[in-house]
Design a protein around this motif. Structure first.
Motif, PDB file in Angstrom:
ATOM      1  N   ALA B 130      38.793  10.429   7.882  1.00 60.90           N
ATOM      2  CA  ALA B 130      39.176   9.206   7.159  1.00 60.90           C
ATOM      3  C   ALA B 130      39.121   9.426   5.646  1.00 60.90           C
ATOM      4  CB  ALA B 130      38.253   8.057   7.565  1.00 60.90           C
ATOM      5  N   ASP B 134      42.047   8.760   2.822  1.00 61.17           N
ATOM      6  CA  ASP B 134      41.864   7.973   1.597  1.00 61.17           C
ATOM      7  C   ASP B 134      42.185   8.804   0.356  1.00 61.17           C
ATOM      8  OD1 ASP B 134      41.123   5.947   3.293  1.00 61.17           O
ATOM      9  OD2 ASP B 134      38.992   5.992   2.769  1.00 61.17           O
ATOM     10  N   GLN B 163      44.391   8.773  10.995  1.00 60.03           N
ATOM     11  CA  GLN B 163      43.515   7.985  10.122  1.00 60.03           C
ATOM     12  C   GLN B 163      44.338   7.260   9.051  1.00 60.03           C
ATOM     13  OE1 GLN B 163      40.233   7.573  10.372  1.00 60.03           O
ATOM     14  NE2 GLN B 163      39.486   9.279  11.622  1.00 60.03           N
ATOM     15  N   ARG B 167      44.421   3.293   8.505  1.00 57.79           N
ATOM     16  CA  ARG B 167      43.764   2.746   7.311  1.00 57.79           C
ATOM     17  C   ARG B 167      44.745   2.246   6.267  1.00 57.79           C
ATOM     18  NH1 ARG B 167      38.398   4.486   7.340  1.00 57.79           N
ATOM     19  NH2 ARG B 167      38.146   4.542   5.068  1.00 57.79           N
TER      20      ARG B 167
END
Lengths: 350, 350
Positions: B130, B134, B163, B167
């Motif tokens: 994750a 990001d 991910q 997200r």
């Protein structure tokens, strides 16, 4: 009752095997219906790769006196004590299959097994599976046993059984080989090369125990199936900023030290290497054979056992079983293995 | 031609990313039809397990100016240079799929890729997939790119893609995930735990290079299929009294040092661990998705990709291919992967 001097005599004249042989009855008493003997003797054995060497062979013989002989051998961490007896009461490594009322019934058969050459760490050279077969034949000589009714081997013991059948066909009535083939699969060899290199890394740096435990962990991953790993170890890891610990790590940390307590780095290295030295021409096997293949075995693919079966120059049956335990099915599937062994010993279809 | 300040400005104001950014054209010249940029900038990123950390993110952007953006990420040893360009002419890690005329056509798309967080060995903490997603989103911010046309990831890059989709769904039009799933399979985690423990054994004893090479060898065994190992390494070993050398050992001795030259023990340990930290709820993925599963993949079983496909809360297609190269098919099967990528980018059935 025919527990006679014909059996005892060779032992009595072999000084090196006297120490821990113990007859269940004294000389003057009626001989027992069953017997449990252990012996260790030194012989000079012509090894396939390492010339003639003086080796010590430790064996155990138990079961019905003068009954048909079964030779029983397991994986590289198995040993001569396959089943408990009145005299040697500790559990054997194959208690589910060997003993009174079991498929390898010690009330109906005699059972012979040896400690593998190299298992004591004293023989630090290339040991071929053929050498193990010749060591077993040498024990038969010592015990004045001409011929075995059957050889039952699993894993490395199955490989050695194939060697025994190819090299000593006149001494064997039937071979039952579970989860072992005429060769090691190259991918499995690759994983064992890594295991041995882990051990070597530790030996050169003084962390021998830790390295041996890690090599064992890698071996064990192959002994079970992917499905079993999923069922046991799918829990979420414990994670903090610096480290993560995964479900399988408790397992690794439990099995490693247990193994290290029993195995020296030299013994492990030489027996692991021996598995990878396996080479048998299937056509050289001329005794009736039963092969057991486990669909989920990750280190002995069924395709290798099928190829072996096609090449064997005698009656040959393949018994295929399913097990989450993969290569370890011979230890963990007592019901399925019992059925196969009984059928094979009867000569029936399973 | 719209290579405008809207793209360049955020870079120009990011002091830490100035050093190695180089525009293909000077300020006064007509902007080029294609561009190749590299940047490195530091940001503070809230990591999932390790709190807020200052990290450096190195990226490369190339392709048709102002064209739809593709994010392209590979395995843990891949990097920001997916394909050669006029400015950065060295071969990229995915030359078969990325570049002019390739499926990921730099004449039609812009391609963005980053070096993985942790790849430089400077970030020695638990790095979640994750966190990588990001980091990619942060690069999009820096480049003032609101939305990517598609994310194409393979292996670890596929995990990070899942991910990213979960997200940052508003920033993604389509996900193409090759040979990666929403979790690591527990058996593969077990093998990676062993790889990291090998590295740790070497680090504690001063044989770091040897240990890292050995860990890499173990990883590589899983990247190909059992059939490929059989085809390449079935030659008989060279054996003498003291040692045996198997066919696969030349291979191991070649690949290990090459890897050690590129990877630090810390980088390897943290990225390997990151693979095992993968956890995505399939239902959290709401963008159209194409998954590629390789029948022979030994570390990402098709059953996991099938389970993922069933759970995804958007249109999802699974493309199944056969390859002797197993998990490495995305690098070694250019024709099959090309076909899948073109179909997926068109939105067709493959």
């Amino acid at each position: 009752m025919t527990f006679t001097a014909a059996h005892a005599a060779p032992l009595a004249f072999d000084a090196s095997s006297q120490a821990d042989i113990d007859f269940a009855g004294g000389r003057g008493e009626p001989p027992p219906a069953t017997v449990a003997l252990r012996g260790t003797h030194e012989i000079v054995l012509a090894l396939r790769h390492a010339g003639s060497r003086r080796v010590r062979i430790a064996w155990e013989l138990q079961g019905a006196v003068d009954a048909p002989l079964l030779i029983v051998q397991g994986g590289i961490s198995a040993h001569r004590h396959a089943a408990a007896s009145a005299r040697f009461a500790e559990p054997g490594w194959w208690a589910g299959q060997c003993g009174e009322t079991r498929a390898l019934d010690t009330a109906r058969y005699r059972v012979l097994a040896i400690d593998w050459l190299g298992a004591d760490g004293a023989l630090d050279c290339c040991i071929d599976p053929a050498d193990q077969a010749d060591a077993i034949a040498a024990v038969l000589d010592t015990l004045a046993i001409a011929r075995a009714h059957a050889y039952i081997g699993a894993s490395y013991g199955a490989m050695v059984g194939l060697q025994f059948a190819a090299r000593h066909p006149a001494r064997l009535g039937r071979l039952i080989a579970i989860s072992g083939a005429h060769r090691s699969h190259p991918q499995t060899t690759a994983l064992r090369v890594i295991q041995r290199r882990i051990v070597a890394l530790g030996r050169s740096e003084g962390t021998a125990r830790e390295a041996l435990a890690l090599a064992r962990a890698l071996a064990v991953v192959g002994y079970r199936s992917a499905e079993e790993f999923d069922a046991r170890f799918a829990a979420l890891p414990a994670v903090d900023a610096d480290s993560a610990r995964f479900g399988v790590e408790d397992y690794f940390d439990a099995i490693g030290p247990r193994f290290v307590a029993r195995f020296s780095p030299v013994a492990y290295t030489r027996l692991s290497e021996s598995i990878d030295l396996q080479q048998v021409d299937p056509a050289s096997i001329t005794v009736p054979t039963d092969l057991v293949a486990v669909t989920q075995d990750q280190i002995v693919p069924c395709s290798d056992i099928d190829a072996l079966a096609l090449g064997i120059a005698a009656a040959c049956r393949v018994h295929r079983i399913d097990s989450l335990y993969g290569h370890d099915a011979f230890l963990k599937e007592p019901v399925q293995i019992d059925r196969v062994l009984r059928a094979a010993l009867r000569g029936d279809a399973a």
